[in-house]
Design a protein around this motif. Sequence first.
Motif, PDB file in Angstrom:
ATOM      1  N   ARG A  60     -27.395 -46.964  17.210  1.00 49.04           N
ATOM      2  CA  ARG A  60     -26.363 -46.078  17.600  1.00 49.04           C
ATOM      3  C   ARG A  60     -26.860 -44.901  18.182  1.00 49.04           C
ATOM      4  NH1 ARG A  60     -22.901 -44.045  12.509  1.00 49.04           N
ATOM      5  NH2 ARG A  60     -24.846 -42.743  12.118  1.00 49.04           N
ATOM      6  N   LEU A  61     -26.297 -44.319  19.432  1.00 49.88           N
ATOM      7  CA  LEU A  61     -26.739 -43.232  19.904  1.00 49.88           C
ATOM      8  C   LEU A  61     -25.685 -42.220  19.749  1.00 49.88           C
ATOM      9  CD1 LEU A  61     -27.867 -44.839  22.978  1.00 49.88           C
ATOM     10  CD2 LEU A  61     -29.439 -43.090  22.236  1.00 49.88           C
ATOM     11  N   THR A  62     -25.896 -41.221  19.211  1.00 49.58           N
ATOM     12  CA  THR A  62     -25.041 -39.887  19.056  1.00 49.58           C
ATOM     13  C   THR A  62     -25.395 -38.766  19.809  1.00 49.58           C
ATOM     14  OG1 THR A  62     -24.560 -40.591  16.695  1.00 49.58           O
ATOM     15  CG2 THR A  62     -23.717 -38.314  17.112  1.00 49.58           C
ATOM     16  N   PHE A  63     -24.205 -38.407  20.494  1.00 52.35           N
ATOM     17  CA  PHE A  63     -24.549 -37.152  21.646  1.00 52.35           C
ATOM     18  C   PHE A  63     -23.710 -36.094  21.084  1.00 52.35           C
ATOM     19  CE2 PHE A  63     -24.841 -41.147  24.056  1.00 52.35           C
ATOM     20  CZ  PHE A  63     -25.955 -40.920  24.739  1.00 52.35           C
ATOM     21  N   ALA A  64     -24.303 -34.940  20.793  1.00 56.47           N
ATOM     22  CA  ALA A  64     -23.538 -33.782  20.422  1.00 56.47           C
ATOM     23  C   ALA A  64     -22.820 -33.180  21.414  1.00 56.47           C
ATOM     24  CB  ALA A  64     -24.684 -32.872  19.571  1.00 56.47           C
ATOM     25  N   THR A  65     -21.737 -33.428  21.916  1.00 61.11           N
ATOM     26  CA  THR A  65     -21.068 -32.882  22.903  1.00 61.11           C
ATOM     27  C   THR A  65     -20.158 -31.709  22.648  1.00 61.11           C
ATOM     28  OG1 THR A  65     -19.258 -34.394  22.701  1.00 61.11           O
ATOM     29  CG2 THR A  65     -20.814 -35.178  24.153  1.00 61.11           C
ATOM     30  N   GLY A  66     -19.703 -31.632  21.571  1.00 61.07           N
ATOM     31  CA  GLY A  66     -18.959 -30.353  21.269  1.00 61.07           C
ATOM     32  C   GLY A  66     -19.889 -28.985  21.287  1.00 61.07           C
ATOM     33  N   PRO A  67     -20.891 -28.907  20.758  1.00 58.06           N
ATOM     34  CA  PRO A  67     -21.733 -27.892  20.811  1.00 58.06           C
ATOM     35  C   PRO A  67     -22.238 -27.607  22.462  1.00 58.06           C
ATOM     36  CG  PRO A  67     -22.573 -29.284  18.936  1.00 58.06           C
ATOM     37  CD  PRO A  67     -21.425 -29.992  19.737  1.00 58.06           C
ATOM     38  N   TRP A  68     -22.261 -28.626  23.082  1.00 59.57           N
ATOM     39  CA  TRP A  68     -22.927 -28.616  24.323  1.00 59.57           C
ATOM     40  C   TRP A  68     -21.611 -27.656  25.210  1.00 59.57           C
ATOM     41  CZ3 TRP A  68     -21.432 -30.783  29.036  1.00 59.57           C
ATOM     42  CH2 TRP A  68     -22.450 -30.358  30.224  1.00 59.57           C
ATOM     43  N   PHE A  69     -20.511 -28.130  25.227  1.00 56.77           N
ATOM     44  CA  PHE A  69     -19.399 -27.889  25.780  1.00 56.77           C
ATOM     45  C   PHE A  69     -19.020 -26.350  25.349  1.00 56.77           C
ATOM     46  CE2 PHE A  69     -17.932 -32.275  26.998  1.00 56.77           C
ATOM     47  CZ  PHE A  69     -17.870 -31.852  28.436  1.00 56.77           C
ATOM     48  N   ALA A  70     -19.140 -26.028  23.983  1.00 56.54           N
ATOM     49  CA  ALA A  70     -18.839 -24.770  23.618  1.00 56.54           C
ATOM     50  C   ALA A  70     -20.067 -23.825  23.975  1.00 56.54           C
ATOM     51  CB  ALA A  70     -19.084 -24.555  21.909  1.00 56.54           C
ATOM     52  N   ALA A  71     -21.284 -24.142  24.214  1.00 52.91           N
ATOM     53  CA  ALA A  71     -22.271 -23.500  24.714  1.00 52.91           C
ATOM     54  C   ALA A  71     -22.093 -22.900  26.165  1.00 52.91           C
ATOM     55  CB  ALA A  71     -23.785 -23.762  24.718  1.00 52.91           C
ATOM     56  N   GLY A  73     -18.746 -22.474  27.200  1.00 52.99           N
ATOM     57  CA  GLY A  73     -17.385 -21.789  27.130  1.00 52.99           C
ATOM     58  C   GLY A  73     -16.263 -22.654  27.767  1.00 52.99           C
ATOM     59  N   ARG A  74     -16.504 -23.942  27.255  1.00 49.24           N
ATOM     60  CA  ARG A  74     -15.562 -25.230  27.925  1.00 49.24           C
ATOM     61  C   ARG A  74     -14.986 -25.658  26.597  1.00 49.24           C
ATOM     62  NH1 ARG A  74     -19.244 -28.162  31.970  1.00 49.24           N
ATOM     63  NH2 ARG A  74     -17.419 -29.704  32.251  1.00 49.24           N
ATOM     64  N   ALA A  75     -13.776 -26.044  26.636  1.00 47.13           N
ATOM     65  CA  ALA A  75     -13.175 -26.911  25.791  1.00 47.13           C
ATOM     66  C   ALA A  75     -13.235 -28.419  26.032  1.00 47.13           C
ATOM     67  CB  ALA A  75     -11.695 -26.799  25.695  1.00 47.13           C
ATOM     68  N   THR A  76     -13.269 -29.045  24.896  1.00 51.37           N
ATOM     69  CA  THR A  76     -13.651 -30.441  25.085  1.00 51.37           C
ATOM     70  C   THR A  76     -12.656 -31.237  23.982  1.00 51.37           C
ATOM     71  OG1 THR A  76     -14.823 -32.538  25.142  1.00 51.37           O
ATOM     72  CG2 THR A  76     -15.646 -30.861  23.539  1.00 51.37           C
ATOM     73  N   PHE A  77     -12.383 -32.468  24.172  1.00 49.27           N
ATOM     74  CA  PHE A  77     -11.778 -33.298  23.086  1.00 49.27           C
ATOM     75  C   PHE A  77     -12.596 -34.164  22.313  1.00 49.27           C
ATOM     76  CE2 PHE A  77      -8.924 -37.236  22.231  1.00 49.27           C
ATOM     77  CZ  PHE A  77      -8.064 -36.732  21.450  1.00 49.27           C
ATOM     78  N   PHE A  78     -13.587 -34.427  22.684  1.00 51.67           N
ATOM     79  CA  PHE A  78     -14.668 -35.233  22.026  1.00 51.67           C
ATOM     80  C   PHE A  78     -15.817 -34.189  21.622  1.00 51.67           C
ATOM     81  CE2 PHE A  78     -12.844 -37.826  25.263  1.00 51.67           C
ATOM     82  CZ  PHE A  78     -12.294 -38.626  24.593  1.00 51.67           C
ATOM     83  N   SER A 102     -17.071 -35.892  30.894  1.00 54.34           N
ATOM     84  CA  SER A 102     -16.199 -34.692  31.179  1.00 54.34           C
ATOM     85  C   SER A 102     -15.544 -34.261  29.932  1.00 54.34           C
ATOM     86  CB  SER A 102     -15.395 -35.284  32.096  1.00 54.34           C
ATOM     87  OG  SER A 102     -14.480 -36.020  31.661  1.00 54.34           O
ATOM     88  N   PRO A 103     -15.065 -33.150  29.876  1.00 60.11           N
ATOM     89  CA  PRO A 103     -14.077 -32.541  28.791  1.00 60.11           C
ATOM     90  C   PRO A 103     -13.087 -33.648  28.200  1.00 60.11           C
ATOM     91  CG  PRO A 103     -14.227 -30.748  30.463  1.00 60.11           C
ATOM     92  CD  PRO A 103     -14.672 -32.502  30.881  1.00 60.11           C
ATOM     93  N   PHE A 104     -12.658 -34.404  28.760  1.00 63.95           N
ATOM     94  CA  PHE A 104     -11.453 -35.128  28.218  1.00 63.95           C
ATOM     95  C   PHE A 104     -11.668 -36.702  28.513  1.00 63.95           C
ATOM     96  CE2 PHE A 104     -10.078 -30.759  28.881  1.00 63.95           C
ATOM     97  CZ  PHE A 104      -9.959 -30.513  27.501  1.00 63.95           C
ATOM     98  N   ALA A 105     -13.115 -37.250  28.908  1.00 69.43           N
ATOM     99  CA  ALA A 105     -13.274 -38.599  29.024  1.00 69.43           C
ATOM    100  C   ALA A 105     -14.617 -38.890  28.894  1.00 69.43           C
ATOM    101  CB  ALA A 105     -12.554 -39.083  30.268  1.00 69.43           C
ATOM    102  N   TYR A 106     -15.126 -39.929  28.690  1.00 72.02           N
ATOM    103  CA  TYR A 106     -16.698 -40.244  28.919  1.00 72.02           C
ATOM    104  C   TYR A 106     -16.454 -41.777  29.174  1.00 72.02           C
ATOM    105  CZ  TYR A 106     -16.580 -41.890  24.045  1.00 72.02           C
ATOM    106  OH  TYR A 106     -16.423 -42.632  23.220  1.00 72.02           O
ATOM    107  N   SER A 107     -17.575 -42.241  29.925  1.00 72.08           N
ATOM    108  CA  SER A 107     -17.949 -43.602  30.071  1.00 72.08           C
ATOM    109  C   SER A 107     -19.444 -43.907  30.038  1.00 72.08           C
ATOM    110  CB  SER A 107     -17.642 -44.270  31.512  1.00 72.08           C
ATOM    111  OG  SER A 107     -18.238 -43.768  32.234  1.00 72.08           O
TER     112      SER A 107
END
Length: 112
Positions: A60-71, A73-78, A102-107
Amino acid sequence: MTAFTTHVLDAATGTPAAGVDVTLHRLDDGTWRTVGAATTDDDGRCRDLGLASTVVGTYRLTFATGPWFAAQGRATFFPEVVVTVELADPARAHHHVPLLLSPFAYSTYRGS
């Protein structure tokens, strides 16, 4: 060569996602064990997640996307993206798992 690599691209801006923390786990007897970790470089890549070889099993790979977007100043759903893969071929030495974000999708896909 390292067993797992990844490349994170920000699909909304068309640029590499530098500074995303990534953790690699392996499922051992029903428990997820951390086997590696890294942060994406300026090109959005983790070239070494700290695991030299793999065995047959689930990872399992876990990507810490929330902190990255927050840094940024962008909102994210994930707040995180988790990609689970099943390795059935122990002979394959390298596994590349890119993430298009992207903030509201990923692939993602099995890279080469």
